[in-house]
Scaffold this active site. Structure first.
Site, PDB file in Angstrom:
ATOM      1  N   TYR A   7     -72.868 -32.131 -13.335  1.00  0.00           N
ATOM      2  CA  TYR A   7     -72.947 -31.494 -12.012  1.00  0.00           C
ATOM      3  C   TYR A   7     -73.455 -30.078 -12.201  1.00  0.00           C
ATOM      4  O   TYR A   7     -73.023 -29.371 -13.114  1.00  0.00           O
ATOM      5  CB  TYR A   7     -71.549 -31.440 -11.374  1.00  0.00           C
ATOM      6  CG  TYR A   7     -71.502 -30.649 -10.085  1.00  0.00           C
ATOM      7  CD1 TYR A   7     -71.654 -31.301  -8.857  1.00  0.00           C
ATOM      8  CD2 TYR A   7     -71.342 -29.265 -10.090  1.00  0.00           C
ATOM      9  CE1 TYR A   7     -71.642 -30.578  -7.678  1.00  0.00           C
ATOM     10  CE2 TYR A   7     -71.330 -28.543  -8.913  1.00  0.00           C
ATOM     11  CZ  TYR A   7     -71.480 -29.200  -7.709  1.00  0.00           C
ATOM     12  OH  TYR A   7     -71.473 -28.490  -6.532  1.00  0.00           O
ATOM     13  N   GLU A  65     -77.711 -28.060  -4.860  1.00  0.00           N
ATOM     14  CA  GLU A  65     -76.761 -28.841  -5.664  1.00  0.00           C
ATOM     15  C   GLU A  65     -77.435 -30.069  -6.279  1.00  0.00           C
ATOM     16  O   GLU A  65     -78.117 -30.805  -5.578  1.00  0.00           O
ATOM     17  CB  GLU A  65     -75.600 -29.296  -4.767  1.00  0.00           C
ATOM     18  CG  GLU A  65     -74.517 -30.053  -5.506  1.00  0.00           C
ATOM     19  CD  GLU A  65     -73.454 -30.583  -4.549  1.00  0.00           C
ATOM     20  OE1 GLU A  65     -72.346 -30.034  -4.528  1.00  0.00           O
ATOM     21  OE2 GLU A  65     -73.738 -31.555  -3.824  1.00  0.00           O
TER      22      GLU A  65
END
Ligand code: GDP
Ligand code: MN
Length: 391
Positions: free
Chosen positions: A105, A192
């Site tokens: 991530y 993101e």
């Protein structure tokens, strides 16, 4: 403003980040065509992904793999038209399926308190980061990037290293720096990548190589900065916007829907906040924030009333106008016009002070509007009316 994954990937690609090629299909036949071309290049499977502005598409069944063009068409047929978190899927992304080795991530967000860009990385990618943050906060590593200097080389390397990407240090550091460039170039609030993935790909002479790629992308743009980015404004997906938001923007009204029952029409953002505070203090809950802006004329008032009444929860309305550039009598005329057009009868209390307040009072009295002299009084009347409507 949220944009679709495919558009977000375009912004990342423009900053030189590694994003596998994709295409967008609006029908099963288009998805079949896209899959045919991808499979012809040697890919053994394709991935079909719902394009909706919500997360968790994978869990909802909106991300699926297909091994043939026919299967791709069938899966696209299932995903197109399905509802994910209340949103109907109208487009799918089609790409060569990645052979994932590990998911990470990585994101950049605007940290207003620190006045810097905050990068967050984790070796626990793929899953929702909120869950990682709640259960294992130590699994998330962070670093701040200066808004003018960007992410410095050593910071990028340290972040990548702490994320467990030592084996792909150069690529990972480059991607982290690219996220910050994307933030700055687009005036984004959030960029993101989840998952940022190590994937296995065919190398020379039958070997395989591992590479770090952005498999998913989510970008949120700062609405207030959009006027300087006409090329980004066109990425707005009107299919997925609340019609009230579209109407408010067209009319130049700042409007934010809330959970309460008392519709508020106010001029000035500060006064609108104060009005909401006083509604709460009087025991009620505001249904919206609404600032009709300075110098609003009757037509804007009418439009604002339409927005407020489009919310079925609204059972009382409080109008609070402090006339400066805005003239009280203009607002009063707008309210009279709005009530004439109103499809739903909801109790309303009006407080107008300042420029042309006397003329406004005269107009409202003649039209039999309920008025209040102070904001406290207006809030009390609106709350009582709302509670009576519920009982
Ligand atoms: P999200 O659920 O909306 O965040 O959508 P993602 O694009 O992140 O996809 C969800 C999950 O599907 C990812 O975490 C992966 O595990 C899986 N996935 C997505 N793309 C591929 C792919 O190309 N190949 C494989 N094998 N899995 C994928
Ligand atoms: Mn994702």
């Amino acid at each position: 403003m949220k944009i679709q994954e495919a558009d977000a990937k375009g912004l990342l690609l423009a900053q030189g980040l590694p994003v596998p090629a994709w295409s967008v299909a609006r029908s099963p036949a288009e998805a079949r065509g896209a899959a045919e071309s991808i499979l012809a290049t040697g890919a053994d499977r394709v991935v079909i992904k719902a394009q909706v502005l919500v997360g968790g598409r994978g869990k909802a069944g909106g991300v699926k793999l297909a091994g043939s063009a026919g299967e791709a068409e069938a899966i696209a047929g299932q995903i197109l038209g399905m509802s994910i978190k209340g949103i109907t899927v109208r487009k799918v992304l089609v790409a060569a399926a990645a052979d994932i080795v590990k998911e990470f991530y990585l994101s950049a967000v605007l940290d207003r308190a620190a006045r810097q860009i905050l990068l967050m990385g984790s070796a626990e990618g793929g899953v929702e980061i909120e869950q990682v943050a709640a259960e294992r906060p130590e699994a998330i590593v962070t670093v701040h990037a200066h808004p003018h200097l960007g992410l410095l080389d050593w910071q990028a390397r340290e972040l990548a290293f702490r994320m467990g990407l030592g084996g792909h240090l150069k690529a990972a550091a480059g991607i982290a720096k690219g996220l910050v460039r994307t933030m700055l170039a687009c005036d984004a609030d959030l960029v993101e990548i989840n998952p940022l993935a190590i994937v296995r790909e065919a190398g020379p002479n039958g070997t395989t190589v591992e590479r770090l790629v952005c498999l998913d992308a989510k970008v949120t743009l700062d609405d207030s900065a959009l006027p300087r980015h006409p090329e980004l404004e066109v990425l707005r997906d009107l299919d997925e916007e609340d019609p009230a938001d579209v109407a408010a923007r067209a009319a130049g009204i700042s409007f934010i829907r809330l959970d309460g029952t008392i519709g508020c029409m106010v001029n000035g953002a500060g006064l609108a906040m104060t009005t909401m505070d006083l509604v709460k203090r009087a025991g009620g809950e505001p249904a919206n924030f609404l600032d009709i802006g300075g110098g609003a004329k009757a037509d804007k008032v009418t439009e604002a009333m339409r927005l407020i009444l489009s919310d079925p929860k609204v059972n009382a309305i409080l109008v609070n106008i402090f006339g400066g550039i805005t003239r009280g009598d203009e607002v009063a005329l707008g309210l009279i016009e709005a009530r004439a057009q109103q499809v739903r009868d909801v109790p309303m209390v009006v407080r107008i002070v300042g420029t042309n307040a006397a003329e406004a009072a005269e107009l409202l009295r003649a039209a039999r509007f309920e008025t209040a002299a102070t904001l406290d009084e207006a809030a009390a009347i609106a709350v009582a009316a709302s509670q009576a409507a519920r009982a």
